[in-house]
Scaffold this active site. Structure first.
Site, PDB file in Angstrom:
ATOM      1  N   ASP A 110      -6.715   4.774   7.674  1.00 13.92           N
ATOM      2  CA  ASP A 110      -5.312   4.229   8.141  1.00 13.92           C
ATOM      3  C   ASP A 110      -4.313   5.580   8.617  1.00 13.92           C
ATOM      4  O   ASP A 110      -3.859   5.362   9.854  1.00 13.92           O
ATOM      5  CB  ASP A 110      -4.412   3.745   6.940  1.00 13.92           C
ATOM      6  CG  ASP A 110      -4.750   2.456   6.612  1.00 13.92           C
ATOM      7  OD1 ASP A 110      -6.026   2.466   5.773  1.00 13.92           O
ATOM      8  OD2 ASP A 110      -4.271   1.622   6.701  1.00 13.92           O
ATOM      9  N   ASP A 165     -13.131  -4.567   2.822  1.00  7.26           N
ATOM     10  CA  ASP A 165     -13.281  -4.820   1.280  1.00  7.26           C
ATOM     11  C   ASP A 165     -14.040  -6.068   1.028  1.00  7.26           C
ATOM     12  O   ASP A 165     -15.344  -5.906   0.312  1.00  7.26           O
ATOM     13  CB  ASP A 165     -11.919  -4.952   0.871  1.00  7.26           C
ATOM     14  CG  ASP A 165     -11.369  -3.759   0.942  1.00  7.26           C
ATOM     15  OD1 ASP A 165     -11.412  -2.596   1.723  1.00  7.26           O
ATOM     16  OD2 ASP A 165     -10.046  -3.445   0.243  1.00  7.26           O
ATOM     17  N   GLU A 208      -0.797  -6.465   9.240  1.00  8.20           N
ATOM     18  CA  GLU A 208      -1.949  -5.939   8.832  1.00  8.20           C
ATOM     19  C   GLU A 208      -3.249  -6.534   9.542  1.00  8.20           C
ATOM     20  O   GLU A 208      -3.995  -5.885  10.123  1.00  8.20           O
ATOM     21  CB  GLU A 208      -2.240  -6.079   7.350  1.00  8.20           C
ATOM     22  CG  GLU A 208      -3.326  -5.382   6.786  1.00  8.20           C
ATOM     23  CD  GLU A 208      -3.268  -5.690   5.274  1.00  8.20           C
ATOM     24  OE1 GLU A 208      -2.344  -6.201   4.877  1.00  8.20           O
ATOM     25  OE2 GLU A 208      -4.170  -4.830   4.795  1.00  8.20           O
ATOM     26  N   TYR A 262       0.875  -1.291  -0.038  1.00  8.70           N
ATOM     27  CA  TYR A 262       0.007   0.042   0.105  1.00  8.70           C
ATOM     28  C   TYR A 262       0.771   1.334  -0.072  1.00  8.70           C
ATOM     29  O   TYR A 262       1.073   1.754   1.102  1.00  8.70           O
ATOM     30  CB  TYR A 262      -0.891  -0.071   1.180  1.00  8.70           C
ATOM     31  CG  TYR A 262      -1.735  -1.238   1.342  1.00  8.70           C
ATOM     32  CD1 TYR A 262      -2.723  -1.504   0.453  1.00  8.70           C
ATOM     33  CD2 TYR A 262      -1.779  -1.688   2.611  1.00  8.70           C
ATOM     34  CE1 TYR A 262      -3.615  -2.756   0.704  1.00  8.70           C
ATOM     35  CE2 TYR A 262      -2.589  -3.030   2.908  1.00  8.70           C
ATOM     36  CZ  TYR A 262      -3.372  -3.523   1.884  1.00  8.70           C
ATOM     37  OH  TYR A 262      -4.089  -4.395   1.940  1.00  8.70           O
ATOM     38  N   TYR A 309      -8.769 -12.003   4.866  1.00  4.73           N
ATOM     39  CA  TYR A 309      -8.774 -10.649   4.993  1.00  4.73           C
ATOM     40  C   TYR A 309     -10.185 -10.160   5.673  1.00  4.73           C
ATOM     41  O   TYR A 309     -10.081 -10.436   6.719  1.00  4.73           O
ATOM     42  CB  TYR A 309      -9.076 -10.061   3.479  1.00  4.73           C
ATOM     43  CG  TYR A 309      -8.751  -8.662   2.876  1.00  4.73           C
ATOM     44  CD1 TYR A 309      -7.461  -8.086   3.531  1.00  4.73           C
ATOM     45  CD2 TYR A 309      -9.410  -8.196   1.841  1.00  4.73           C
ATOM     46  CE1 TYR A 309      -7.087  -7.013   3.126  1.00  4.73           C
ATOM     47  CE2 TYR A 309      -9.130  -6.988   1.400  1.00  4.73           C
ATOM     48  CZ  TYR A 309      -7.923  -6.308   1.914  1.00  4.73           C
ATOM     49  OH  TYR A 309      -7.526  -5.181   1.316  1.00  4.73           O
ATOM     50  N   TRP A 310     -11.156  -9.872   5.133  1.00  3.43           N
ATOM     51  CA  TRP A 310     -12.388  -9.070   6.111  1.00  3.43           C
ATOM     52  C   TRP A 310     -13.262 -10.084   6.209  1.00  3.43           C
ATOM     53  O   TRP A 310     -14.553  -9.901   6.509  1.00  3.43           O
ATOM     54  CB  TRP A 310     -12.945  -7.885   5.365  1.00  3.43           C
ATOM     55  CG  TRP A 310     -12.028  -6.772   5.609  1.00  3.43           C
ATOM     56  CD1 TRP A 310     -10.931  -6.231   4.833  1.00  3.43           C
ATOM     57  CD2 TRP A 310     -11.620  -5.870   6.775  1.00  3.43           C
ATOM     58  NE1 TRP A 310     -10.352  -5.284   5.429  1.00  3.43           N
ATOM     59  CE2 TRP A 310     -10.902  -4.923   6.599  1.00  3.43           C
ATOM     60  CE3 TRP A 310     -12.490  -5.898   7.934  1.00  3.43           C
ATOM     61  CZ2 TRP A 310     -10.398  -4.063   7.538  1.00  3.43           C
ATOM     62  CZ3 TRP A 310     -12.051  -4.735   8.947  1.00  3.43           C
ATOM     63  CH2 TRP A 310     -11.082  -3.930   8.555  1.00  3.43           C
ATOM     64  N   GLN A 344     -13.706   6.826   2.962  1.00  2.85           N
ATOM     65  CA  GLN A 344     -13.645   5.870   3.517  1.00  2.85           C
ATOM     66  C   GLN A 344     -14.115   5.845   5.207  1.00  2.85           C
ATOM     67  O   GLN A 344     -14.628   6.979   5.104  1.00  2.85           O
ATOM     68  CB  GLN A 344     -11.950   5.440   3.641  1.00  2.85           C
ATOM     69  CG  GLN A 344     -11.609   4.116   3.020  1.00  2.85           C
ATOM     70  CD  GLN A 344     -10.221   3.725   3.445  1.00  2.85           C
ATOM     71  OE1 GLN A 344      -9.392   4.529   4.032  1.00  2.85           O
ATOM     72  NE2 GLN A 344      -9.770   2.397   3.189  1.00  2.85           N
TER      73      GLN A 344
END
Ligand code: 2M8
Length: 421
Positions: free
Chosen positions: A37, A164, A394, A30, A350-351, A102
């Site tokens: 963030d 996401d 992360e 990123y 991830y999510w 966001q």
């Protein structure tokens, strides 16, 4: 390892991710400035250098659109390690940026920063300079994303939610066409594919990016024709909390802005509307697909943001407390981002299951304020264990505790400094 060693590592991570006034979430994966963030990372910088902390938010505001929007990514410089970059988005005004936002938590982070600031003159001058822009940002959310004054703003892209590939968007996203052109993802050069979204999701993410560009970023056209429109419970709750925090700051620092009364009215509208997102069937808060008018019935940790925001009634908070307890005990570490009893739960992807420490922190704050300290403590203890066992990743595998995604991650370092260590 001693506590001070972890603290020094966290500070070092912020420094290595510092690109001169803004902080990248992690190098390579990123390489730009991300909105939420940065808001969290600014809080982390308070433990290193207060001036630098305020600079982080100044750099975010530097990318603000005339309509008030603070973009989800600001492309301060070129990079070929990330896709899609500025050429694909084709957006931005003073700086290249994306055309969506966001989770709007920056005002809440500024309130946290104000509470720990030691340089009071600096705090006052920075808040006086920056708060009007943040008020404009909140007014943009309510005006452009809730034109019918329902009290529930809409999100136009899963990337806008910050969560996401959450299962909550599966159905809404499936209705979006897929791009037919070839493209090369760069995320898979940095992270195992089983920890990232699938191609079918990226095809649709990109369709939406293209759609915004073809609509000339016109809010009316997008509102009418966007094939993805979701009232995201996470964004709605975080926006509500941040609006409350923003009004507190404006009052405390005597900021005048003609939009402040409007913001107070928006809070009332959200309070009146929030229970439309409660399901009697699941006894939980959900997002709603406003195209089909159906609740997204997956249970994701975003539902607990209503407790963080102080939006859920005492009765519902009690139900959510019991739910959080079972949820927390159903994976080795807590709190999984999707309820582990769901068939969509994937503890590493991830999510869709992993643990995110900034989310743990926000949910813990909510339960702490509701006097449900045992949950808050469990989330904090698990966050500490994950950090010590796996490092500053992360996100974390909810069962094995393995660090996933990018390493040396800025928001993990920031949350560690502020809450965990
Ligand atoms: C992730 O999202 C980006 C797109 O915005 C990506 O996968 O390319 C999400 O976790 C998001 O919440 C986060 O802000 C961003 C940077 O950490 O990465």
């Amino acid at each position: 390892m001693k506590l001070s060693t972890y603290q020094n590592t966290a500070k070092e991570i912020l420094k290595i991710n510092d690109f001169g006034g803004y902080t990248v979430p992690t190098k390579g994966l990123y390489p730009f400035q991300w909105n939420w963030d940065s808001a969290i990372t600014a809080l982390g910088w308070m433990y290193v250098d207060e001036k630098r902390a305020w600079k982080e938010i100044e750099m975010l505001i530097a990318g603000q659109w005339q309509n008030g929007m603070l973009p989800h990514i600001i492309f301060h410089q070129e990079s070929d390690t990330y896709f899609p970059g500025p050429d694909v988005w084709g957006a931005g005004e003073k700086l290249h940026s994306t055309s969506i936002s966001q989770p709007p938590i920056v005002a809440s982070m500024m309130l946290e920063m104000a509470a720990i600031a030691t340089d009071k003159p600096l705090l006052e001058s920075k808040l006086k300079a920056m708060l009007p822009a943040i008020v404009d940002y909140h007014l943009w959310w309510y005006r452009d994303r809730d034109p019918q004054n329902t009290g529930l703003v809409s999100s136009y892209h899963p990337w806008e939610s910050g969560m996401d590939n959450s299962p909550a968007w599966d159905d809404a996203l499936a209705a979006v066409p897929q791009v037919e052109w070839e493209y090369q993802r760069r995320d898979l050069n940095h992270v195992d594919s089983d920890q990232r979204p699938h191609k079918a999701q990226y095809d649709r993410y990109l369709y939406l990016v293209d759609f915004f560009k073809k609509s000339n970023f016109d809010p009316q056209i997008i509102y009418q024709n966007c094939p993805y429109k979701v009232q995201d419970i996470g964004i709605i709750a975080m926006l509500y909390k941040a609006t409350l925090d923003l009004l507190t700051l404006c009052q405390q620092f005597k900021i005048e802005h003609q939009g402040l009364d409007q913001l107070s009215k928006e809070l009332e509208l959200t309070e009146q509307a929030i229970d439309q997102l409660w399901s009697d069937e699941t006894q939980f808060y959900h997002s709603r697909n406003t195209i089909t008018n159906e609740l997204c019935l997956d249970q994701t940790s975003a539902g607990f943001m209503t407790v963080y925001a102080g939006l859920s009634s005492p009765e519902k908070t009690q139900i959510l407390t019991e739910c959080a307890q079972t949820w927390a005990n159903s994976s080795q570490y807590s709190l999984a981002s999707t309820i582990p009893s769901s068939e969509k739960y994937e503890p590493q992807r991830y999510w869709r299951g992993p643990i995110w420490l900034h989310i743990n922190w926000m949910i813990a704050q909510g339960f702490e304020k509701s006097n449900q300290n045992f949950i808050a403590e469990k989330l904090q203890q698990d966050a500490k264990a994950l950090l010590k066992e796996s490092g500053f990743f992360e996100y974390f595998h909810a069962d094995s505790g393995q660090g996933c995604g990018g390493d040396n991650f800025s928001w993990t370092a920031a949350i560690a400094l502020h809450w965990i260590l």
